[in-house]
Design an enzyme around this catalytic site. Structure first.
Site, short mmCIF file in Angstrom:
data_model
loop_
_atom_site.label_atom_id
_atom_site.label_comp_id
_atom_site.label_asym_id
_atom_site.label_seq_id
_atom_site.Cartn_x
_atom_site.Cartn_y
_atom_site.Cartn_z
N GLU A 327 32.20 26.92 29.64
CA GLU A 327 31.08 25.98 29.84
C GLU A 327 29.85 26.37 29.02
O GLU A 327 28.91 25.60 28.90
CB GLU A 327 30.67 25.95 31.33
CG GLU A 327 31.65 25.26 32.25
CD GLU A 327 32.73 26.19 32.79
OE1 GLU A 327 33.07 27.18 32.12
OE2 GLU A 327 33.23 25.93 33.90
N LYS A 437 34.36 41.64 50.64
CA LYS A 437 33.34 41.82 51.68
C LYS A 437 33.96 42.59 52.83
O LYS A 437 34.80 42.07 53.57
CB LYS A 437 32.81 40.47 52.16
CG LYS A 437 31.50 40.62 52.90
CD LYS A 437 30.80 39.28 53.07
CE LYS A 437 29.33 39.51 53.38
NZ LYS A 437 28.61 38.29 53.60
N TRP A 442 29.21 44.15 50.50
CA TRP A 442 29.98 43.83 49.29
C TRP A 442 30.49 45.08 48.58
O TRP A 442 29.81 46.08 48.52
CB TRP A 442 29.11 43.06 48.30
CG TRP A 442 28.65 41.73 48.80
CD1 TRP A 442 27.37 41.36 49.11
CD2 TRP A 442 29.46 40.56 49.04
NE1 TRP A 442 27.34 40.06 49.52
CE2 TRP A 442 28.59 39.54 49.49
CE3 TRP A 442 30.82 40.29 48.91
CZ2 TRP A 442 29.04 38.27 49.81
CZ3 TRP A 442 31.27 39.02 49.24
CH2 TRP A 442 30.39 38.03 49.69
P1 ADP Z 1 38.92 31.70 32.52
O1 ADP Z 1 38.66 33.16 32.60
O2 ADP Z 1 38.76 31.05 33.87
O3 ADP Z 1 40.13 31.39 31.76
P2 ADP Z 1 36.61 31.48 30.86
O4 ADP Z 1 37.10 32.10 29.65
O5 ADP Z 1 35.63 30.37 30.74
O6 ADP Z 1 37.80 30.95 31.70
O7 ADP Z 1 36.06 32.64 31.77
C1 ADP Z 1 34.75 32.83 32.12
C2 ADP Z 1 34.67 33.89 33.17
O8 ADP Z 1 35.23 35.12 32.70
C3 ADP Z 1 33.27 34.22 33.56
O9 ADP Z 1 32.76 33.29 34.50
C4 ADP Z 1 33.43 35.62 34.15
O10 ADP Z 1 33.89 35.58 35.49
C5 ADP Z 1 34.53 36.22 33.31
N1 ADP Z 1 33.95 37.07 32.26
C6 ADP Z 1 33.70 36.74 30.99
N2 ADP Z 1 33.19 37.78 30.30
C7 ADP Z 1 33.08 38.81 31.16
C8 ADP Z 1 32.60 40.16 31.07
N3 ADP Z 1 32.16 40.68 29.94
N4 ADP Z 1 32.65 40.93 32.19
C9 ADP Z 1 33.12 40.44 33.36
N5 ADP Z 1 33.58 39.17 33.50
C10 ADP Z 1 33.57 38.36 32.43
#
Ligand code: ADP
Length: 533
Positions: A327, A437, A442
């Site tokens: 997004e 949780k 958390w």
């Molecule tokens: P999906 O993982 O659902 O296939 P996206 O590529 O849009 O789709 O993923 C975005 C999500 O990935 C973020 O909302 C977050 O939860 C996770 N994410 C992305 N980069 C990082 C990061 N550097 N560290 C932790 N989580 C991450």
């Protein structure tokens, strides 16, 4: 008073024109299914992208219509990135790792009119073709074999394009590409990017403290071109005339290392799971396996453990860690050392690099706590990250606006829980749905995974919540050990004890063969929760 500046529309076509004029000799290398390398110049890329646009227009493509791609990373997929928008169409990248049912649902939801598909992926297409009314299927002969007669051959399609070509007129807010989110909760949702959002994201993400890509670089995207537009990096490469090295379908670390040895990329990008398995090879035989000296790595999409960043530093690579989402086009934060931290000790530097990094410019970011109030940037207060800006989705394609994704005052709710410190470094604790949780408190699964992956016997670790009658939820650690190494649950608990309170330690540690992956190569926690329910 009025500003006196021109208002010309931002356009991807400007990037393509510039690439053709200024960088005709830059190279695009693509690894074919038989592992041989195809080489194209930017002059070829420029000509072929415009040919593709001309051929699509001649085939009747109308403004705003979707052309789907089902392709690996290679030069023809890059031609789609620019050729489809040049014709006024919208490139819709289909994720080839999804189940055929899901691909069919997504292609129908997007109303894809044409499809461009790799010949090696025809068996996958056959599994859902009957369910999607593609009007024309154009097959890219990636393997070099003849294209079956029932389809249009991509090369013949380009060759048949009219000589003269004019870009389809457009406004800067017109759509150029769309991607569906992976839909871990409910159906996938479509995000539609515009000329404007894509150009602004490219300019923003290529700032010196971010990607910092220049004409002297060469870039190897391991990130699939069907995932979040390959993080937007191909647009920056075209803008700056940068050599690109595409691994095609060969994503095994041994293949990636041999391609790196041959083509010496200066910048590589991909999700942590790729680098976890590559690190194992590098460590197993440092004489045989080497990284190009000084290679820079952009790792994101999931948390990159600090221990792994240290391992890569030992092998001469520098890692920056990024956070973002489909997004957001997708970049939201990048880790680098701000000037006030340049003199910090080594430990502090690595700790910073392992954080999600500093928020990108040209967007707003805030942390909203459980009580609905904005949280201070003190490094401890946690809240959901919310963002807004010109390269951030404000709605989904043909989905009624959902209050759980967008706030009444116009921010995107990311579903990621984080703390931000006074220097602006973001530390992602979890996705809301992955938080554990226990007894009302958390526990961050990301922190626990990072610590576990710092243990010398642990190759991979994912921590999930399991229901517990007394505490509500308790953490369960799923651990993959390195080959030939041993560690007991008790060893791992003592290792964690240095960083976590006693009540936070996982009661259960499950040793497994491999952690299941999502369609975008991340740890698949939903599956793990099913396995250990
Ligand atoms: P999906 O993982 O659902 O296939 P996206 O590529 O849009 O789709 O993923 C975005 C999500 O990935 C973020 O909302 C977050 O939860 C996770 N994410 C992305 N980069 C990082 C990061 N550097 N560290 C932790 N989580 C991450």
């Amino acid at each position: 008073m009025r500003a006196t500046m021109m208002r010309t529309p931002l356009s991807l076509n400007q990037l393509l024109e510039r690439a053709g004029r200024l960088y005709p000799e830059s190279q695009i290398v693509s690894r074919r299914p038989d592992k041989s390398l195809a080489r194209h110049s930017f002059a070829d890329f420029y000509k072929r992208s415009r040919k593709l646009a001309g051929a699509l227009l001649a085939a009747g493509l109308k403004k705003g219509e979707r052309v789907a791609t089902l392709c690996w990373n290679h030069h023809a997929h890059l031609e789609c990135y620019f050729g489809i928008p040049a014709a006024g169409g919208v490139m819709h990248t289909l994720n080839l790792r999804l189940a055929p049912d899901d691909i069919a649902w997504i292609a129908n939801h997007a109303k894809d009119r044409f499809l461009i598909v790799d010949d090696v992926l025809l068996p996958l297409l056959e599994q859902f073709r009957a369910r999607v009314p593609f009007e024309k299927i154009i097959v890219f002969p990636f393997s070099g074999a003849a294209v079956p007669n029932e389809f249009t051959d991509y090369e013949a399609f380009l060759a048949g394009a009219p000589e003269a070509f004019d870009y389809a007129p457009h406004e800067e807010d017109d759509p150029v590409a769309m991607c569906y989110t992976s839909g871990t909760t409910g159906r996938p949702k479509g995000v539609v990017y515009s000329h404007r959002s894509t150009v602004i994201h490219t300019l923003m993400a290529n700032q010196p403290d971010h990607w910092c890509l220049a004409a002297r670089d060469s870039v190897m995207p391991v990130t699939p071109m069907f995932h979040a537009n390959c993080w937007g990096v191909p647009y920056a490469c075209v803008m700056m005339g940068i050599k690109m090295v595409f691994p095609g379908p060969h994503l095994h670390p041994e293949d990636l290392l041999s391609l790196m040895a041959a083509e010496q990329p200066t910048y590589v990008l991909g999700v942590p799971t790729i680098w976890i398995s590559m690190a194992q090879l590098l460590e197993s035989d440092p004489q045989k396996y080497r990284l190009p000296q000084g290679v820079r790595m952009l790792v994101g999409g999931a948390a990159m453990p600090e221990a792994l960043i240290r391992t890569y530093a030992k092998h001469g690579a520098s890692v920056s860690h990024g956070w973002g989402m489909t997004e957001m086009s997708p970049l939201g934060t990048v880790s680098y050392l701000k000037p006030e931290l340049r003199n910090a000790g080594e430990d502090e530097k690595f700790r910073r690099l392992a954080m999600a990094g500093v928020p990108a410019p040209i967007m707003d970011i805030r942390l909203i706590g459980d009580d609905g109030r904005e949280q201070p940037w003190d490094g401890v207060s946690m809240g959901e990250i919310q963002v807004r800006g010109p390269f951030i989705a404000g709605s989904y394609h043909e989905v009624a606006t959902e209050p759980e994704k967008f706030t009444a005052d116009g921010w995107l709710r990311t579903g990621d829980v984080a703390a931000i410190d006074r220097h602006g470094y973001v530390r992602i604790a979890d996705r809301t749905k992955d938080l554990i949780k226990s007894g009302g408190e958390w526990i961050s699964s990301v922190d626990m995974e990072n610590r576990l992956m710092g243990h010398e016997a642990v190759q991979e670790a994912a921590v999930i919540a399991v229901a517990d009658a007394k505490w509500g939820e308790r953490p369960l650690a799923c651990v993959v050990l390195k080959p030939g190494k041993a560690a007991s649950a008790e060893d791992l608990r003592s290792h964690l004890a240095g960083a976590f309170a006693k009540w936070q330690l996982p009661d259960r540690v499950e040793f497994i063969e491999a952690i299941p992956r999502t369609s975008t190569g991340k740890f698949w926690k939903v599956k793990l929760r099913e396995m250990f329910r």
